[in-house]
Design an enzyme around this catalytic site. Sequence first.
Site, PDB file in Angstrom:
ATOM      1  N   ARG A  37       0.821  -1.227   0.000  1.00 47.96           N
ATOM      2  CA  ARG A  37       0.000   0.000   0.000  1.00 47.96           C
ATOM      3  C   ARG A  37       0.850   1.270   0.000  1.00 47.96           C
ATOM      4  O   ARG A  37       0.457   2.284   0.578  1.00 47.96           O
ATOM      5  CB  ARG A  37      -0.939   0.048   1.218  1.00 47.96           C
ATOM      6  CG  ARG A  37      -2.084  -0.929   1.150  1.00 47.96           C
ATOM      7  CD  ARG A  37      -3.197  -0.390   0.274  1.00 47.96           C
ATOM      8  NE  ARG A  37      -4.082  -1.471  -0.125  1.00 47.96           N
ATOM      9  CZ  ARG A  37      -5.151  -1.861   0.557  1.00 47.96           C
ATOM     10  NH1 ARG A  37      -5.506  -1.236   1.644  1.00 47.96           N
ATOM     11  NH2 ARG A  37      -5.875  -2.855   0.121  1.00 47.96           N
ATOM     12  N   ARG A  41      -3.654   6.366   0.154  1.00 49.77           N
ATOM     13  CA  ARG A  41      -4.121   7.566   0.855  1.00 49.77           C
ATOM     14  C   ARG A  41      -3.103   8.232   1.757  1.00 49.77           C
ATOM     15  O   ARG A  41      -3.331   9.354   2.204  1.00 49.77           O
ATOM     16  CB  ARG A  41      -5.394   7.232   1.642  1.00 49.77           C
ATOM     17  CG  ARG A  41      -6.612   7.177   0.737  1.00 49.77           C
ATOM     18  CD  ARG A  41      -7.806   6.599   1.454  1.00 49.77           C
ATOM     19  NE  ARG A  41      -7.554   5.211   1.783  1.00 49.77           N
ATOM     20  CZ  ARG A  41      -8.395   4.436   2.466  1.00 49.77           C
ATOM     21  NH1 ARG A  41      -9.520   4.918   2.912  1.00 49.77           N
ATOM     22  NH2 ARG A  41      -8.098   3.179   2.701  1.00 49.77           N
ATOM     23  N   ARG A  50      -7.120  11.109  -6.945  1.00 49.94           N
ATOM     24  CA  ARG A  50      -8.240  10.198  -6.772  1.00 49.94           C
ATOM     25  C   ARG A  50      -9.529  10.901  -6.358  1.00 49.94           C
ATOM     26  O   ARG A  50     -10.529  10.239  -6.074  1.00 49.94           O
ATOM     27  CB  ARG A  50      -7.886   9.150  -5.704  1.00 49.94           C
ATOM     28  CG  ARG A  50      -7.165   7.881  -6.155  1.00 49.94           C
ATOM     29  CD  ARG A  50      -8.018   6.991  -7.045  1.00 49.94           C
ATOM     30  NE  ARG A  50      -9.422   6.970  -6.671  1.00 49.94           N
ATOM     31  CZ  ARG A  50      -9.915   6.350  -5.619  1.00 49.94           C
ATOM     32  NH1 ARG A  50      -9.154   5.637  -4.856  1.00 49.94           N
ATOM     33  NH2 ARG A  50     -11.202   6.408  -5.340  1.00 49.94           N
ATOM     34  N   ASP A  86      -6.431  -3.671  -7.667  1.00 46.96           N
ATOM     35  CA  ASP A  86      -7.012  -4.292  -6.484  1.00 46.96           C
ATOM     36  C   ASP A  86      -7.260  -5.763  -6.766  1.00 46.96           C
ATOM     37  O   ASP A  86      -7.405  -6.155  -7.926  1.00 46.96           O
ATOM     38  CB  ASP A  86      -8.322  -3.612  -6.077  1.00 46.96           C
ATOM     39  CG  ASP A  86      -8.681  -3.972  -4.646  1.00 46.96           C
ATOM     40  OD1 ASP A  86      -8.167  -3.336  -3.713  1.00 46.96           O
ATOM     41  OD2 ASP A  86      -9.450  -4.933  -4.457  1.00 46.96           O
ATOM     42  N   TYR A 173     -14.273 -12.711   0.615  1.00 43.37           N
ATOM     43  CA  TYR A 173     -15.104 -11.541   0.283  1.00 43.37           C
ATOM     44  C   TYR A 173     -16.371 -11.959  -0.455  1.00 43.37           C
ATOM     45  O   TYR A 173     -17.465 -11.451  -0.192  1.00 43.37           O
ATOM     46  CB  TYR A 173     -14.325 -10.551  -0.586  1.00 43.37           C
ATOM     47  CG  TYR A 173     -13.318  -9.736   0.187  1.00 43.37           C
ATOM     48  CD1 TYR A 173     -13.730  -8.713   1.039  1.00 43.37           C
ATOM     49  CD2 TYR A 173     -11.965  -9.984   0.069  1.00 43.37           C
ATOM     50  CE1 TYR A 173     -12.805  -7.971   1.758  1.00 43.37           C
ATOM     51  CE2 TYR A 173     -11.029  -9.246   0.780  1.00 43.37           C
ATOM     52  CZ  TYR A 173     -11.453  -8.241   1.621  1.00 43.37           C
ATOM     53  OH  TYR A 173     -10.549  -7.506   2.330  1.00 43.37           O
TER      54      TYR A 173
HETATM   55  O1  CP3 Z   1       0.222   0.112  -3.146  1.00 47.52           O
HETATM   56  C1  CP3 Z   1      -0.188  -1.063  -3.218  1.00 47.52           C
HETATM   57  O2  CP3 Z   1       0.009  -1.917  -2.319  1.00 47.52           O
HETATM   58  C2  CP3 Z   1      -0.851  -1.520  -4.515  1.00 47.52           C
HETATM   59  C3  CP3 Z   1      -2.238  -1.407  -4.572  1.00 47.52           C
HETATM   60  C4  CP3 Z   1      -3.163  -2.351  -3.840  1.00 47.52           C
HETATM   61  C5  CP3 Z   1      -4.473  -1.960  -3.524  1.00 47.52           C
HETATM   62  N1  CP3 Z   1      -5.142  -3.042  -3.061  1.00 47.52           N
HETATM   63  C6  CP3 Z   1      -4.993  -0.611  -3.722  1.00 47.52           C
HETATM   64  C7  CP3 Z   1      -6.125  -0.176  -2.865  1.00 47.52           C
HETATM   65  C8  CP3 Z   1      -3.031  -3.699  -3.491  1.00 47.52           C
HETATM   66  C9  CP3 Z   1      -1.807  -4.603  -3.575  1.00 47.52           C
HETATM   67  C10 CP3 Z   1      -4.309  -4.131  -2.995  1.00 47.52           C
HETATM   68  C11 CP3 Z   1      -4.599  -5.508  -2.609  1.00 47.52           C
HETATM   69  C12 CP3 Z   1      -5.759  -5.771  -1.730  1.00 47.52           C
HETATM   70  N2  CP3 Z   1      -7.034  -5.275  -1.829  1.00 47.52           N
HETATM   71  C13 CP3 Z   1      -5.735  -6.704  -0.662  1.00 47.52           C
HETATM   72  C14 CP3 Z   1      -4.551  -7.523  -0.264  1.00 47.52           C
HETATM   73  C15 CP3 Z   1      -3.557  -6.722   0.477  1.00 47.52           C
HETATM   74  C16 CP3 Z   1      -3.951  -6.399   1.907  1.00 47.52           C
HETATM   75  O3  CP3 Z   1      -4.034  -5.208   2.198  1.00 47.52           O
HETATM   76  O4  CP3 Z   1      -4.134  -7.329   2.683  1.00 47.52           O
HETATM   77  C17 CP3 Z   1      -7.010  -6.702  -0.082  1.00 47.52           C
HETATM   78  C18 CP3 Z   1      -7.436  -7.522   1.109  1.00 47.52           C
HETATM   79  C19 CP3 Z   1      -7.838  -5.819  -0.839  1.00 47.52           C
HETATM   80  C20 CP3 Z   1      -9.270  -5.501  -0.637  1.00 47.52           C
HETATM   81  C21 CP3 Z   1      -9.415  -4.062  -0.322  1.00 47.52           C
HETATM   82  N3  CP3 Z   1      -9.418  -3.069  -1.287  1.00 47.52           N
HETATM   83  C22 CP3 Z   1      -9.467  -3.418   0.942  1.00 47.52           C
HETATM   84  C23 CP3 Z   1      -9.485  -4.125   2.278  1.00 47.52           C
HETATM   85  C24 CP3 Z   1      -9.490  -2.033   0.709  1.00 47.52           C
HETATM   86  C25 CP3 Z   1      -9.422  -0.914   1.744  1.00 47.52           C
HETATM   87  C26 CP3 Z   1     -10.704  -0.230   1.984  1.00 47.52           C
HETATM   88  C27 CP3 Z   1     -10.431   1.085   2.692  1.00 47.52           C
HETATM   89  O5  CP3 Z   1     -10.930   2.112   2.201  1.00 47.52           O
HETATM   90  O6  CP3 Z   1      -9.700   1.096   3.678  1.00 47.52           O
HETATM   91  C28 CP3 Z   1      -9.469  -1.841  -0.679  1.00 47.52           C
HETATM   92  C29 CP3 Z   1      -9.444  -0.559  -1.390  1.00 47.52           C
HETATM   93  C30 CP3 Z   1      -8.106  -0.128  -1.832  1.00 47.52           C
HETATM   94  N4  CP3 Z   1      -7.266  -0.889  -2.596  1.00 47.52           N
HETATM   95  C31 CP3 Z   1      -7.494   1.129  -1.600  1.00 47.52           C
HETATM   96  C32 CP3 Z   1      -6.260   1.106  -2.258  1.00 47.52           C
HETATM   97  C33 CP3 Z   1      -5.257   2.213  -2.344  1.00 47.52           C
HETATM   98  C34 CP3 Z   1      -8.120   2.271  -0.822  1.00 47.52           C
HETATM   99  C35 CP3 Z   1      -9.221   2.881  -1.630  1.00 47.52           C
HETATM  100  C36 CP3 Z   1      -9.032   4.345  -1.968  1.00 47.52           C
HETATM  101  O7  CP3 Z   1      -7.910   4.878  -1.941  1.00 47.52           O
HETATM  102  O8  CP3 Z   1     -10.050   4.964  -2.323  1.00 47.52           O
END
Ligand code: CP3
Length: 376
Positions: A37, A41, A50, A86, A173
């Site tokens: 990540r 954010r 974004r 994602d 999920y």
């Molecule tokens: O920088 C990185 O690591 C690459 C981008 C990345 C994202 N998601 C972007 C993202 C990666 C590798 C993921 C994988 C992902 N997505 C996982 C596995 C990694 C982990 O964290 O365990 C999981 C479980 C997800 C599912 C998911 N998508 C979650 C739990 C969330 C967070 C929700 C929140 O708002 O807290 C997302 C959304 C997400 N994916 C965001 C990002 C940057 C946040 C959304 C946003 O910025 O609007």
Amino acid sequence: MQLTDQHPLVAHATRDSRLIRASLGERPDLTPVWFMRQAGRSLPEYRALRATQSMLDACRDPALVSEITLQPVRRHGVDAAIFFSDIVVPLVLAGLDVQIEAGRGPVFAEPVRTARDVARVTAIDPELVRERAEPIADAVTRTTLLLADESATRGEPIPLIGFAGAPFTLAAYLVEGGPSKDHLRARRLIHEDPAAWEALTGWLAAVSGVFLQVQVAAGASSVQLFDSWAGSLAPAVYRSAALPASRAALEYVRALRLPTGAGMSHVPLAHFGVGTGDLLADIATLDLDVVGIDHRVSLDEAVARLATAVTVQGNLDPALLFAPPHVLDAALDRILAEGRAARAHIVNLGHGVPPETDPDVLTRLVRRVHERPDAA
Ligand code: CP3
């Protein structure tokens, strides 16, 4: 599927990058560092880009994806980029109705809970993901070109890491319909209808496998399989209900042939999950190059449990990013020392960067890792 000499592993020399060298068990001059990540954010420049689009629309906008992927590379000087996307993106491409709710995570309009639900989903041909993946492939290619420019400025090749969700975590999920604490509905389906579970996770392996192939074919130099929630399974259940589908997803990458000029036999495979301390011996059977470790197990203990020659990745507790600098520095020194128990070490956090992190703390951390020579 055969990769060509145009692939960044050859054409942009990412084979010689610190990340790929460490992934393959070499010890480069400095310990490589990147953060799960790292794009997101915590960066004001991300929040600015974004502001107007939904997460999943953003993931299908190649210019935006490549810019966001580069942001932490430019700002922090990390040794790798991870593709901005994602784990649910291939499911969007497969036609499932899913949204990402801010602060929550992926939410599916129709949860997959019964054999009939599973049959509805598995009727979709996973090859559709490849056919519809042009925005993803385009984004990867643009990103590798931007990384080549950045590498020229830095004088160091910078690889792109591709990724996908492991079948168990995606199923957690899908079956629940959204995020959950204990994944009870998914764990219930495993025991209630093992045939439906096997069909669902087999299908998810193909969907994630195709998503990984698309990213590597378009220019990713390594891949990471995220089985974030595997830690909620007992080892015996993990072995029978999660491991086979993870193995199947990774096979899609193993099937990619590299040109002889690449100087390596396969695209490096990394794995990460939270709370996997009791699963490490089983995870080791996936024949990985890199195993990600969360902060609950020390790296030297993890190496003992893995009992095989792999590179470890991790494992600073993200909570330490909020500690006074001397506390964070001491923790970094400790994990660098513990990482010496492994054949090679890639510094990372035990899970993702929290959104409220001060990005300067990450920049400083990268600098400190890079101040320590690591010749074998
Ligand atoms: O920088 C990185 O690591 C690459 C981008 C990345 C994202 N998601 C972007 C993202 C990666 C590798 C993921 C994988 C992902 N997505 C996982 C596995 C990694 C982990 O964290 O365990 C999981 C479980 C997800 C599912 C998911 N998508 C979650 C739990 C969330 C967070 C929700 C929140 O708002 O807290 C997302 C959304 C997400 N994916 C965001 C990002 C940057 C946040 C959304 C946003 O910025 O609007």
